[in-house]
Design a protein around this motif. Structure first.
Motif, PDB file in Angstrom:
ATOM      1  N   GLU A 176      29.364  24.054 -37.019  1.00 32.21           N
ATOM      2  CA  GLU A 176      29.738  22.714 -37.458  1.00 32.21           C
ATOM      3  C   GLU A 176      29.503  21.716 -36.331  1.00 32.21           C
ATOM      4  O   GLU A 176      29.537  22.067 -35.155  1.00 32.21           O
ATOM      5  N   GLU A 177      29.229  20.478 -36.724  1.00 30.15           N
ATOM      6  CA  GLU A 177      28.976  19.432 -35.734  1.00 30.15           C
ATOM      7  C   GLU A 177      30.216  19.244 -34.867  1.00 30.15           C
ATOM      8  O   GLU A 177      31.340  19.268 -35.341  1.00 30.15           O
ATOM      9  N   GLY A 178      29.968  19.104 -33.584  1.00 29.65           N
ATOM     10  CA  GLY A 178      31.074  18.894 -32.657  1.00 29.65           C
ATOM     11  C   GLY A 178      31.575  20.181 -32.031  1.00 29.65           C
ATOM     12  O   GLY A 178      31.686  20.287 -30.821  1.00 29.65           O
TER      13      GLY A 178
ATOM     14  N   SER B  53      24.345  17.008 -28.437  1.00 27.28           N
ATOM     15  CA  SER B  53      23.698  17.806 -29.476  1.00 27.28           C
ATOM     16  C   SER B  53      23.164  16.914 -30.594  1.00 27.28           C
ATOM     17  O   SER B  53      23.595  15.777 -30.745  1.00 27.28           O
TER      18      SER B  53
ATOM     19  N   ASN C  40      22.712  16.121 -34.707  1.00 31.40           N
ATOM     20  CA  ASN C  40      23.567  16.404 -35.861  1.00 31.40           C
ATOM     21  C   ASN C  40      22.982  17.591 -36.620  1.00 31.40           C
ATOM     22  O   ASN C  40      21.828  17.978 -36.439  1.00 31.40           O
ATOM     23  N   LEU C  41      23.784  18.180 -37.480  1.00 26.20           N
ATOM     24  CA  LEU C  41      23.420  19.425 -38.137  1.00 26.20           C
ATOM     25  C   LEU C  41      22.173  19.295 -39.006  1.00 26.20           C
ATOM     26  O   LEU C  41      21.311  20.180 -39.002  1.00 26.20           O
TER      27      LEU C  41
ATOM     28  N   SER D  62      19.626  17.242 -38.643  1.00 26.38           N
ATOM     29  CA  SER D  62      18.451  17.139 -37.771  1.00 26.38           C
ATOM     30  C   SER D  62      18.131  18.484 -37.134  1.00 26.38           C
ATOM     31  O   SER D  62      16.966  18.911 -37.111  1.00 26.38           O
TER      32      SER D  62
END
Length: 96
Positions: A48-50, A75, A77-78, A80
């Motif tokens: 998950e993002e973050g 990072s 985002n998911l 991308s």
């Protein structure tokens, strides 16, 4: 959708787990080879993002891959990152 940890682990019989993470011992995506391992196709796993991948998932991954980045952003985002991973797979394995 998988309902249990056992179902996730059972996928290792069929797939080579490729986790995308930017910490620990990783391989750079641009240098990564999407070879089939013992007849197992790669299964791309993203966190998950973050928070990234959970340690329990990292521990069962066969390879950890990172997307090289520059600057102050930690990072992508998911969406991308997933797009880049799938593009890399297709260009190296399908279109070669």
């Amino acid at each position: 959708y998988l309902e249990s940890w056992e179902q996730i682990v059972a996928l290792k019989d069929e797939y080579h787990f490729v986790g995308f993470e930017n910490v620990g011992e990783t391989k750079r995506l641009d240098k990564y080879s999407w070879v089939t391992h013992n007849g197992k196709k790669p299964l791309i796993i993203m966190g998950e993002e973050g928070n990234g991948l959970d340690k329990s998932i990292i521990d069962i991954c066969d390879d950890l891959v990172e997307i090289p980045m520059f600057g102050s952003v930690r990072s992508f985002n998911l969406a991308s990152a997933g797009s880049m991973a799938m593009y890399d797979y297709v260009t190296k394995r399908i279109l070669k």
